[in-house]
Scaffold this motif. Structure first.
Motif, PDB file in Angstrom:
ATOM      1  N   SER A  86       0.822  -1.206   0.000  1.00 53.99           N
ATOM      2  CA  SER A  86       0.000   0.000   0.000  1.00 53.99           C
ATOM      3  C   SER A  86       0.857   1.256   0.000  1.00 53.99           C
ATOM      4  O   SER A  86       0.504   2.262  -0.630  1.00 53.99           O
ATOM      5  N   LEU A  87       2.012   1.204   0.673  1.00 52.93           N
ATOM      6  CA  LEU A  87       2.904   2.365   0.722  1.00 52.93           C
ATOM      7  C   LEU A  87       3.498   2.652  -0.650  1.00 52.93           C
ATOM      8  O   LEU A  87       3.660   3.819  -1.026  1.00 52.93           O
ATOM      9  N   VAL A  88       3.812   1.615  -1.414  1.00 48.35           N
ATOM     10  CA  VAL A  88       4.346   1.814  -2.774  1.00 48.35           C
ATOM     11  C   VAL A  88       3.314   2.508  -3.647  1.00 48.35           C
ATOM     12  O   VAL A  88       3.625   3.467  -4.373  1.00 48.35           O
ATOM     13  N   ARG A  89       2.077   2.056  -3.595  1.00 45.93           N
ATOM     14  CA  ARG A  89       1.021   2.680  -4.404  1.00 45.93           C
ATOM     15  C   ARG A  89       0.782   4.132  -3.992  1.00 45.93           C
ATOM     16  O   ARG A  89       0.560   5.003  -4.835  1.00 45.93           O
TER      17      ARG A  89
ATOM     18  N   GLU B 119       9.943  -1.253  -4.052  1.00 45.72           N
ATOM     19  CA  GLU B 119       9.344  -2.343  -3.295  1.00 45.72           C
ATOM     20  C   GLU B 119      10.286  -2.842  -2.197  1.00 45.72           C
ATOM     21  O   GLU B 119       9.873  -3.061  -1.055  1.00 45.72           O
ATOM     22  N   LYS B 120      11.557  -3.005  -2.532  1.00 44.23           N
ATOM     23  CA  LYS B 120      12.520  -3.496  -1.555  1.00 44.23           C
ATOM     24  C   LYS B 120      12.717  -2.493  -0.415  1.00 44.23           C
ATOM     25  O   LYS B 120      12.750  -2.878   0.760  1.00 44.23           O
ATOM     26  N   ASP B 121      12.818  -1.214  -0.734  1.00 43.38           N
ATOM     27  CA  ASP B 121      13.035  -0.192   0.291  1.00 43.38           C
ATOM     28  C   ASP B 121      11.831  -0.055   1.211  1.00 43.38           C
ATOM     29  O   ASP B 121      11.987   0.118   2.436  1.00 43.38           O
ATOM     30  N   THR B 122      10.618  -0.114   0.661  1.00 44.17           N
ATOM     31  CA  THR B 122       9.432   0.027   1.510  1.00 44.17           C
ATOM     32  C   THR B 122       9.268  -1.168   2.444  1.00 44.17           C
ATOM     33  O   THR B 122       8.897  -1.002   3.612  1.00 44.17           O
ATOM     34  N   LYS B 123       9.534  -2.371   1.954  1.00 49.12           N
ATOM     35  CA  LYS B 123       9.452  -3.548   2.832  1.00 49.12           C
ATOM     36  C   LYS B 123      10.457  -3.457   3.971  1.00 49.12           C
ATOM     37  O   LYS B 123      10.141  -3.773   5.116  1.00 49.12           O
TER      38      LYS B 123
END
Length: 294
Positions: free
Chosen positions: A193-196, A209-213
């Motif tokens: 959800s943060l990526v979107r 994606e990798k940084d947000t996870k």
């Protein structure tokens, strides 16, 4: 010495009478404050320059900044040595300051000094520069179709259903993540959800994606109040012995070499629940010995 002199000159141009400057070099701070003596001619000339600048202030202070509090400046200083030579643009000069005791001038190309994932797209869109390998060149040409440059050479990425997303470098991603994830309007959303949300707001960078996870995984509030997972880690197995001494096993070992007391056999008994072991040596094992042992 050079950095301190620049700070004092900046304060002089602003018209200040009291200035506090910080320097990462303990040698420079000690020489200016008088604790150390400048022995080399070059260092003495720098010291004379800065003393002339200090006379124009009513009060000044020069303090030393420890290494652990100067990480960003150290990273910038080491950036030039970490860049590969082929990554720099032609004609770029990697020099971040001008000497105050020697004549000279240096032009800085900021794009070549900060090499990150954006530079290959900027080089291609601006100058048509492609990698040497054909496979990498084709991949870059395909991906670059979704990027564009403005008049200030700022890189943007086209999105499917939103505005152009500005491309961020490594130094800006952490601040944007913190503001959108747990800022004033943040709701500590999950990684997907943060990526979107980042793309809708108008930001993009490689490895989002990798940084947000990784960012959500390190968020204390997200981990503290995350939904509890009650699913078992492995399948349940039937317990053979649910309480002590419900089941036990017994066995005989022997004949063995004769021991003291003419004992040649050993009688073992084990509890399946607690793994309690009892053992005793006998000369002969008959019904009487087994009953006495039990």
């Amino acid at each position: 010495m050079k950095l301190s002199d620049c700070r004092f000159k900046t304060g002089q141009k602003l018209g200040t009478e009291t200035v506090v400057a910080k320097c990462h070099s303990i040698l420079v701070v000690s020489q200016v404050n008088g604790s150390y003596k400048a022995r080399e001619d070059r260092m003495q000339r720098y010291l004379d320059k800065i003393q002339v600048a200090l006379r124009r202030f009513k009060e000044w202070t020069l303090v030393h900044v420890p290494r652990e509090q100067n990480n960003e400046a150290d990273a910038l200083a080491n950036l030039g040595s970490s860049i590969k030579e082929e990554d720099l643009l032609l004609g770029a000069v990697v020099q971040l300051f001008k000497s105050v005791v020697e004549e000279g001038h240096a032009e800085i190309n900021s794009t070549s000094l900060t090499w990150d994932w954006r530079n290959k797209y900027i080089d291609y869109l601006k100058d048509g520069k492609l990698p040497a390998y054909p496979k990498e060149s084709r991949a870059l040409q395909t991906k670059a179709a979704r990027f564009s440059l403005d008049e200030n050479e700022t890189l943007y990425r086209r999105t499917f259903d939103g505005p152009l997303a500005i491309c961020l470098g490594p130094g800006d991603t952490d601040y944007v993540l913190r503001e959108i994830h747990k800022g004033t309007c943040g709701n500590h959303s999950a990684a997907d959800s943060l990526v979107r949300k980042l793309i809708i707001v108008g930001y993009y960078w490689d490895n989002m994606e990798k940084d947000t996870k990784e960012f959500v995984r390190k968020c204390d509030i997200c981990q503290r109040f995350a939904p509890m997972i009650h699913q078992l880690g492995e399948q349940l197995n039937s317990a053979l012995s649910p309480w002590p001494f419900m089941k036990w096993g017994m066995d005989i070992v022997g004949p063995l070499p004769t021991a003291p007391g003419k004992a040649r056999f050993i009688l073992f008994m084990t509890d399946y629940f607690s793994k309690w072991v009892e053992a005793q040596a006998f000369e002969k094992i008959r019904e009487k010995e087994v009953i006495n042992f039990i």
